[in-house]
Design an enzyme around this catalytic site. Structure first.
Site, mmCIF file in Angstrom:
data_model
loop_
_atom_site.group_PDB
_atom_site.id
_atom_site.type_symbol
_atom_site.label_atom_id
_atom_site.label_comp_id
_atom_site.label_asym_id
_atom_site.label_seq_id
_atom_site.Cartn_x
_atom_site.Cartn_y
_atom_site.Cartn_z
ATOM 1 N N ASN A 208 -4.732 -14.618 19.707
ATOM 2 C CA ASN A 208 -5.451 -13.311 20.049
ATOM 3 C C ASN A 208 -7.051 -13.480 19.826
ATOM 4 O O ASN A 208 -7.460 -14.422 19.153
ATOM 5 C CB ASN A 208 -4.835 -12.210 19.257
ATOM 6 C CG ASN A 208 -3.590 -11.813 19.421
ATOM 7 O OD1 ASN A 208 -2.972 -12.016 20.500
ATOM 8 N ND2 ASN A 208 -2.759 -10.916 18.368
ATOM 9 N N PRO A 303 7.197 -12.934 12.899
ATOM 10 C CA PRO A 303 7.565 -11.791 11.915
ATOM 11 C C PRO A 303 6.611 -10.896 12.115
ATOM 12 O O PRO A 303 5.239 -11.110 12.401
ATOM 13 C CB PRO A 303 7.479 -12.861 10.735
ATOM 14 C CG PRO A 303 6.951 -14.019 11.168
ATOM 15 C CD PRO A 303 6.975 -14.292 12.347
ATOM 16 N N ASP A 304 7.084 -9.581 12.002
ATOM 17 C CA ASP A 304 5.892 -8.549 11.768
ATOM 18 C C ASP A 304 5.693 -8.439 10.287
ATOM 19 O O ASP A 304 6.372 -7.732 9.512
ATOM 20 C CB ASP A 304 6.845 -7.086 12.180
ATOM 21 C CG ASP A 304 5.935 -5.973 12.328
ATOM 22 O OD1 ASP A 304 4.922 -5.839 11.631
ATOM 23 O OD2 ASP A 304 6.081 -5.199 13.207
ATOM 24 N N LEU A 306 3.002 -6.491 8.837
ATOM 25 C CA LEU A 306 2.783 -5.385 8.533
ATOM 26 C C LEU A 306 3.903 -4.620 8.219
ATOM 27 O O LEU A 306 4.280 -3.930 6.875
ATOM 28 C CB LEU A 306 2.084 -4.499 9.525
ATOM 29 C CG LEU A 306 1.722 -3.068 9.090
ATOM 30 C CD1 LEU A 306 0.812 -2.811 7.811
ATOM 31 C CD2 LEU A 306 0.721 -2.648 10.342
ATOM 32 N N PHE A 323 -4.078 -2.186 10.938
ATOM 33 C CA PHE A 323 -5.017 -1.995 12.101
ATOM 34 C C PHE A 323 -4.203 -1.871 13.191
ATOM 35 O O PHE A 323 -3.215 -2.663 13.634
ATOM 36 C CB PHE A 323 -6.040 -3.136 12.245
ATOM 37 C CG PHE A 323 -7.295 -3.066 11.211
ATOM 38 C CD1 PHE A 323 -8.490 -2.492 11.909
ATOM 39 C CD2 PHE A 323 -7.047 -2.981 9.802
ATOM 40 C CE1 PHE A 323 -9.487 -2.347 10.757
ATOM 41 C CE2 PHE A 323 -7.925 -2.732 8.880
ATOM 42 C CZ PHE A 323 -9.320 -2.593 9.422
ATOM 43 N N LYS A 341 6.079 1.118 11.623
ATOM 44 C CA LYS A 341 5.720 0.168 10.697
ATOM 45 C C LYS A 341 6.105 0.753 9.343
ATOM 46 O O LYS A 341 6.641 -0.118 8.357
ATOM 47 C CB LYS A 341 4.593 -0.429 10.696
ATOM 48 C CG LYS A 341 3.927 -0.700 12.081
ATOM 49 C CD LYS A 341 4.662 -2.180 12.631
ATOM 50 C CE LYS A 341 4.046 -2.608 13.828
ATOM 51 N NZ LYS A 341 4.481 -3.717 14.436
#
Length: 400
Positions: A208, A303-304, A306, A323, A341
């Site tokens: 990113n 993997p997430d 947050l 964010f 989340k």
């Protein structure tokens, strides 16, 4: 900042002990009084006369010194300091600390104190990575011990990797942060920053757009208010701030592992731009272009981080902040993200074409919480960080 502060410096046995001599000088330049304690192994690398000359004080070495112990000297030494610094902190010394051993003066001092402790690890890369050392580090962090380093680089043994003791000025910055009398003193906060790089082959990767500037500014602002900051960073353009514990990673999976290793924490701020996907099977060798052909890449979801931390049932930080970089329907999408989340706050920013936000020097954010959306004016990343740090101090009971 260190004027009249009293530092008890424990010098462990390792080639990095030579840096402790410069550390003493740097601390005294800033007004600190340094009481040195030299382990038997430390004496193999630096001499008591050199340490004493730089500190301007007697070097303490023996647990069973009849003169010193007539007045319970090890108790007095351990409790009269504002901060105990262990530099270098060897694998053996950290193992003693973690297990509560007290078989020499240094380990007895560390066991007989309620004074804050800062360690600067130094050891071979394989010793640092060994599961036993990592277990001891987790124990010490859980006990409230602060860390600075280690850095990554060439070793005296000829190997390369994490294990080099931080430089003296880096340790001084960590000492200043540990003694900062701000509203976040005594709070431990984890911050992620920068991008992640997900390899396609040895020379190509998915990433990113992120310089790491905002995450770095946040870590710096939190440290300035007295927080102990664990800074988990991907390969960012901006160097990490001084006075924080830096953990460098490349991929999303490495970042999740580092985050889990950095817990427990009072708060966690997830400013990193983590790649959502990775190549399922990265090539071990460079992929060659073929005439008229395109590579076939199979993707897997990363993997997430947050969501993983936000939804922890045990050991969840008291405040979790995410964010959201959005290009459309910023507030609506960020609000939905916060609910999805499970985090406490989301800082949303509009990164659509023409805003100049992504990669720029300024940010315009909206703080989204259970109370609704709060627009902040466009300001520099440092100003955003300072404002966020103040809000975190208020949320954690530090006031402002």
């Amino acid at each position: 900042m260190l004027a009249s502060k009293r530092i008890l410096l424990i010098i462990g046995g390792g080639i990095a002990a030579f840096k402790s001599l410069d550390l003493i000088r740097r601390l005294r330049e800033r007004g600190a009084a340094v009481t040195p304690v030299l382990t038997r192994a430390g004496e193999e690398f630096v001499k008591p006369l050199s340490v004493s000359a730089l500190a301007g004080l007697k070097v303490f070495r023996d647990l069973f010194d009849l003169t010193d112990e007539a007045e319970m000297g090890h108790i007095e030494l351990s409790r009269s300091a504002d901060l105990i610094v262990v530099a270098p902190a060897t694998a053996d010394l950290m193992a003693k600390m973690a297990q509560g051993h007290a078989d020499d003066l240094a380990s007895t001092l560390l066991l007989a104190t309620d004074t804050p402790v800062l360690v600067a690890p130094a050891m071979n890369v394989r010793m640092w990575a060994h599961p036993a050392t990592q277990r001891n580090i987790a124990t010490l962090r859980g006990d409230g011990v602060r860390f600075v380093g280690p850095n990554e680089g060439d070793m005296a043994c000829g190997e390369y990797g994490p294990g080099r003791m931080s430089e003296p000025l880096e340790i001084v910055a960590a000492v200043e942060a540990a003694l900062a009398d701000g509203p976040l003193r005594g709070k431990r906060i984890l911050v992620t920053s920068g991008p992640t790089h997900e390899p396609i082959d040895p020379v190509r990767y998915i990433a990113n757009r992120s310089s790491g500037a905002q995450g770095t500014a946040i870590a710096r602002a939190l440290a300035a208010l007295g927080a102990e900051v664990i800074f988990v960073t991907g390969p960012a353009d901006i160097p990490p701030p001084d006075g924080v514990e830096v953990v460098r990673v490349e991929t999303a999976r490495e970042m999740l592992e580092a985050v889990q290793g950095g817990l427990p924490a009072d708060a966690a701020i997830f400013a990193a731009a983590v790649a959502d996907w990775r190549v399922a099977s990265a090539s071990a060798s460079k992929m060659k272009k073929t005439k008229g052909g395109l590579p076939q890449l199979d993707f897997a979801e990363n993997p997430d981080i947050l969501a993983t931390v936000s939804q922890m049932t045990k050991g969840r930080p008291g405040l979790v902040v995410g964010f959201a970089a959005e290009t459309d329907d910023v507030v609506e999408n960020a609000t939905a993200k916060r609910q999805r989340k499970g985090c406490d706050w989301i800082l949303a920013n509009d990164v659509s074409a023409g805003t100049g936000i992504m990669g720029g020097s300024e940010n315009a954010v909206t703080l989204i919480s259970a109370d609704g959306a709060e627009d902040w004016p466009r300001m520099s990343k440092d100003e955003v960080a300072a404002r966020l740090a103040e809000r975190i101090a208020q949320a954690l009971g530090g006031g402002f």
